[in-house]
Design a protein around this motif. Sequence first.
Motif, PDB file in Angstrom:
ATOM      1  N   VAL A 256       0.844  -1.202   0.000  1.00 49.79           N
ATOM      2  CA  VAL A 256       0.000   0.000   0.000  1.00 49.79           C
ATOM      3  C   VAL A 256       0.873   1.243   0.000  1.00 49.79           C
ATOM      4  O   VAL A 256       0.633   2.206  -0.747  1.00 49.79           O
ATOM      5  N   VAL A 260       0.261   3.558  -3.433  1.00 50.42           N
ATOM      6  CA  VAL A 260      -0.599   4.735  -3.275  1.00 50.42           C
ATOM      7  C   VAL A 260       0.097   6.002  -3.780  1.00 50.42           C
ATOM      8  O   VAL A 260      -0.499   6.765  -4.564  1.00 50.42           O
ATOM      9  N   ALA A 317      -6.776  -1.243   1.994  1.00 48.43           N
ATOM     10  CA  ALA A 317      -6.598  -1.674   0.606  1.00 48.43           C
ATOM     11  C   ALA A 317      -7.849  -1.383  -0.213  1.00 48.43           C
ATOM     12  O   ALA A 317      -7.772  -0.947  -1.370  1.00 48.43           O
ATOM     13  N   ALA A 320      -8.021   2.333  -0.896  1.00 43.93           N
ATOM     14  CA  ALA A 320      -7.118   2.707  -1.983  1.00 43.93           C
ATOM     15  C   ALA A 320      -7.699   2.302  -3.333  1.00 43.93           C
ATOM     16  O   ALA A 320      -7.553   3.016  -4.330  1.00 43.93           O
ATOM     17  N   GLY A 321      -8.390   1.165  -3.371  1.00 42.09           N
ATOM     18  CA  GLY A 321      -9.026   0.734  -4.608  1.00 42.09           C
ATOM     19  C   GLY A 321     -10.103   1.697  -5.070  1.00 42.09           C
ATOM     20  O   GLY A 321     -10.300   1.889  -6.279  1.00 42.09           O
ATOM     21  N   ARG A 404      -5.932  -1.067  -9.627  1.00 41.26           N
ATOM     22  CA  ARG A 404      -7.118  -1.647  -8.994  1.00 41.26           C
ATOM     23  C   ARG A 404      -6.874  -3.100  -8.598  1.00 41.26           C
ATOM     24  O   ARG A 404      -7.161  -3.510  -7.469  1.00 41.26           O
ATOM     25  N   PHE A 407      -4.436  -3.612  -5.661  1.00 45.63           N
ATOM     26  CA  PHE A 407      -5.043  -3.419  -4.345  1.00 45.63           C
ATOM     27  C   PHE A 407      -5.986  -4.573  -3.996  1.00 45.63           C
ATOM     28  O   PHE A 407      -6.064  -4.989  -2.834  1.00 45.63           O
TER      29      PHE A 407
END
Length: 431
Positions: A256, A260, A317, A320-321, A404, A407
């Motif tokens: 991550v 990110v 996660a 973040a997606g 995508r 994550f």
Amino acid sequence: MFLTGFAALAVLPTLPLAARELHGLSLYPLAAGCFVAAGLLGGVIGGGWADRRGARRPLAAGVLLSVVTLLVSATSTSIWQLAAGRFLDGIAAGLVAVSVNTAIGQSFPDRLRARALSLMSSAWIVPSLTGPPLAGLVASWWSWRAVFFALAALTVLPSVAVVLMLRRRGPEPSPSQLSTARPGLGAAAAVSVGAALGQYAVAGSDLGHLLCGAAGVLLLVLFASRLLPHGTWRAARGLPASVLLRGLSSGVYFTVEAFVPLLLDTVRRVPTAVPALAFTGAALAWAAASWAQSHWLERVPRHRLAAGGAVVLAGAAALAGLATVRALPAAPAAAALVLAAVGMGALAPSLTLLSLSHAPADRQGFASSAMQTAQNLGQIVVLGAASGLFNGLGGVAAGVGGFRWAFVVLLLPCAAVVLLAGRARAASAPA
């Protein structure tokens, strides 16, 4: 720990500039990955040394070596010397981290260990706030070499003071507590080389990188199990399960942390101040969560805190997606870094305490070394898997699709930590 954190974080912004000036950008992944790879070797050396002689000597050696490594890097005339300096710095960091955890296990009673680990986490707050921006300014206004020289000058006197303090008489493990077992240094060296090759391999897809990746995987498969407790891969109850959970959770967090900022910079095109603020918030969140687990949640069984931390990591996660959906703002990605740090702030100290509780007095150095090894291996394996998937889907050029799925794949190790957390349960915890 403060000195280690300050040097480690301040160096990060200068490495790309140093690699460019040394005409070694193609070898930048190797220079950057050497630190993590060498941490494996330093952890094994420090753990075996602490079990045989106590934690004082490897801690003093690590503190002094960290000053020497800064001078090696500062005087680099080639990218290979810079990589050598980073490799030695990784050994020093491994010595310090494992020695500190072993000293906590050997010197503190059970009721104070959680608070001691919380203090170690809080030692990274000031370095995270001041190290990267100060180093960036010095490198921009003067030279990247000045950063390394300044760090060496700032740390040499405190390092000498620490070594002199460690020479004073104080609590030491009794002879009956010390182990005569010696670590597998050959296996540790092989794993470190394999880890370095793996870090280098993910930077490209040509034949040379593929061969390096294959060699790295082979070395890890053949030798990694020799540095870990028997039964780690099948999550045997006790220390093996604790070690496996540390590797899986660390791999998720560092993945991550790697993806990110890349997403924010390349796809979402946010100002560079946004990732910087997210990293600062993550450092504060980690320290706050570590403090909470040692004060407010100290009566909660540690394996449950580990499972809860994994759930928070999974939420990070997923958050973040969400940032890969272009119709949504980019803020969730930055918030994901902070949320992931909350999960690790509760999870990492809990697993460290579980590992110490499962290890006899003469094997706490080995337990700390195994946790350090698992952390680095988890970072390499999970980040490598996510990077392979990301590059296979087209990398940055493909837009949000690769991000995508990178994550999404992180949800698998998070689920494994939740399901296996009970196997790391301390013997004194209720069923």
